[in-house]
Scaffold this active site. Sequence first.
Site, PDB file in Angstrom:
ATOM      1  N   GLY A 282       0.801  -1.213   0.000  1.00  0.00           N
ATOM      2  CA  GLY A 282       0.000   0.000   0.000  1.00  0.00           C
ATOM      3  C   GLY A 282       0.833   1.262   0.000  1.00  0.00           C
ATOM      4  O   GLY A 282       1.891   1.352  -0.625  1.00  0.00           O
ATOM      5  N   SER A 283       0.370   2.264   0.756  1.00  0.00           N
ATOM      6  CA  SER A 283       0.946   3.611   0.692  1.00  0.00           C
ATOM      7  C   SER A 283       2.375   3.705   1.195  1.00  0.00           C
ATOM      8  O   SER A 283       3.029   4.737   1.006  1.00  0.00           O
ATOM      9  CB  SER A 283       0.063   4.576   1.488  1.00  0.00           C
ATOM     10  OG  SER A 283      -1.219   4.660   0.909  1.00  0.00           O
ATOM     11  N   SER A 284       2.876   2.666   1.858  1.00  0.00           N
ATOM     12  CA  SER A 284       4.283   2.712   2.284  1.00  0.00           C
ATOM     13  C   SER A 284       5.230   2.731   1.088  1.00  0.00           C
ATOM     14  O   SER A 284       6.409   3.041   1.244  1.00  0.00           O
ATOM     15  CB  SER A 284       4.603   1.517   3.182  1.00  0.00           C
ATOM     16  OG  SER A 284       4.401   0.293   2.496  1.00  0.00           O
ATOM     17  N   PHE A 285       4.715   2.449  -0.123  1.00  0.00           N
ATOM     18  CA  PHE A 285       5.521   2.528  -1.345  1.00  0.00           C
ATOM     19  C   PHE A 285       5.637   3.964  -1.862  1.00  0.00           C
ATOM     20  O   PHE A 285       6.511   4.255  -2.684  1.00  0.00           O
ATOM     21  CB  PHE A 285       4.903   1.647  -2.443  1.00  0.00           C
ATOM     22  CG  PHE A 285       5.525   0.279  -2.555  1.00  0.00           C
ATOM     23  CD1 PHE A 285       5.833  -0.461  -1.438  1.00  0.00           C
ATOM     24  CD2 PHE A 285       5.787  -0.280  -3.806  1.00  0.00           C
ATOM     25  CE1 PHE A 285       6.396  -1.728  -1.532  1.00  0.00           C
ATOM     26  CE2 PHE A 285       6.351  -1.544  -3.918  1.00  0.00           C
ATOM     27  CZ  PHE A 285       6.659  -2.262  -2.781  1.00  0.00           C
ATOM     28  N   LYS A 286       4.753   4.848  -1.441  1.00  0.00           N
ATOM     29  CA  LYS A 286       4.727   6.201  -2.012  1.00  0.00           C
ATOM     30  C   LYS A 286       6.041   6.956  -1.842  1.00  0.00           C
ATOM     31  O   LYS A 286       6.507   7.598  -2.796  1.00  0.00           O
ATOM     32  CB  LYS A 286       3.557   6.984  -1.416  1.00  0.00           C
ATOM     33  CG  LYS A 286       2.200   6.491  -1.893  1.00  0.00           C
ATOM     34  CD  LYS A 286       1.048   7.153  -1.159  1.00  0.00           C
ATOM     35  CE  LYS A 286      -0.284   6.562  -1.631  1.00  0.00           C
ATOM     36  NZ  LYS A 286      -1.433   7.058  -0.841  1.00  0.00           N
TER      37      LYS A 286
END
Length: 567
Positions: A282-286
């Site tokens: 999820g958003s931890s890749f952003k």
Amino acid sequence: MATIIVQPGGERAGRQRLNLTAIAHNRLMLLLILFLAITTVLIGRLAWVGIFAQGTTSDGSLAAFLPARADIVDRNGVPLARTMDAYSVAVRPSKLIGDPAELARKLHEIFPDEPEAAFYKKLRGRGWAYLRRRALPEQVAAVNALGEIGIEFPREKERLYPQRTLAAHVLGFAPNANGVGGMGVEAAFNDRLIDPAQRGKPFAVSIDSRVQGALESELYAQLVQTRAKGAGGVIMDANTGEIIAMASIPVFDPNKLQNYAGKTCSQSPLCNHMVQARYEMGSSFKPLAIATAMDAGVVTSMSKRYDATAPLAVAGFRIKDDHAMGRWINVPEILVHSSNIGTARIADEMGAAPLQKMFRSLDFDQRAPIEFNERAKGIWPSNWGRITSMTTSYGHGIAVTPLHLAAAYAALVNGGIWRPATVRKLSAEEVPEGRRVFSAATSARMRQLLRMIVSAGTGRSADAKGFRVGGKTGSAEKPQEGRYNKTSLVTTFASAFPMDNPRYVVVAIMDEATGQYGLRTAAWTAAPVVKRVVERTGPMLGVMPDESRDVDISDLMPLLHGDKEKE
């Protein structure tokens, strides 16, 4: 005139005594020569053995005094695995003189965790059988007091884990002292542990048992509180790659192995989800995607704005934000408010090639970067069209292990150098050089942005006062039967501290946490774990809280619109 008559026998007696003395002298000289010759031969032989047969001595006579398998200790010397002479209790049913039923009852009283029926079955069996492996000395004494001649007490080399379940997935297990390790350190370093030349010296792993205990207890407490299916975490040295702690729940006790044959990773407590399970993060890749865009020259200014006024429609898909901003937003706002739309627009402008290259440089297409035999390879997209580039930028459509993510965040904050993880305690000379994946300038900027997320964005519940934590939340729906299950989330918080001089990366994952009051996202389930872990373990690791220091984000704060969102 007197006449002296001398007896001739006196002269003969003198000569006889002289001859006996000479003979005795000669014999003594002969014995001395023989003694010197034997001594010379022995000294020569010892010298030969010492110089030319040293290997034979080490593998032969000296090996008998070494443990069958080297001890494993943590980085501070605390024993985690040892080989010991263990007591066992066995029976020869044909030699029993007492009543098996009565004997079974008494054995059950001594070993209450073993059913009476199990003892009775063995006592009535036809062949030799163990009644108990690894019995305590007082238990052996109690059995011996029964006076049954059919019961024996063999002594065997056993592999014992004195900390029980602590770091079980890291250590793994060895079925017996002379066997091959089954998983973890016991399997990965099996040759080192049984090498006669080294097994007399304990093998030091990078784990700190104090930090490991704190991580495990906080994960378990959160699992119970949020009624999660599972939990896990990794604490890594950001500058060396050493794993300071790694936990996967549910756990197992290597002293009491059970048969989990036929079970999948998700069903077996033996599965180390930190290196074997793949998740969409999820958003931890952003932050990874935006750092890539910065190095690619796509994001050249923090004030550059992207259209987030409405969901983004691409190839029949709609990319939307959980908390719609309804306006144009800049780069800090994209991260602070965790905007899928803004991140996707940056990835679309950048194109697929830079993102693919970055993910490959972080080993996302390879097996988890650690020495373990049991480690999974990331799930790589089959094709990289426009929509794939967009979705992978915010952690969907690609899956990696938590260890992959921890190593990536270490590179993101340590100046841009990626290093593989290791469970070996490294000296300064042994730290790998690594490879550059982010520029130093981009890494410095990301430290500011990650700190902003915790101080003013979705990661506020991870803000351990004085420890300058920076990180990013991630909440991803789990794929199920070809579609995403909206009621099943994997929540992640990937972080580092202290962000003004990053030393440790902390990743926490909660699997299908229900949360309180229906709050199931990472801000409510995973981030609080990191806060408590950092507060407990920071001083253990030499990082003391200091509220007078922090990352300078004064140039970025004016770019925030002023409204604060929680994920």
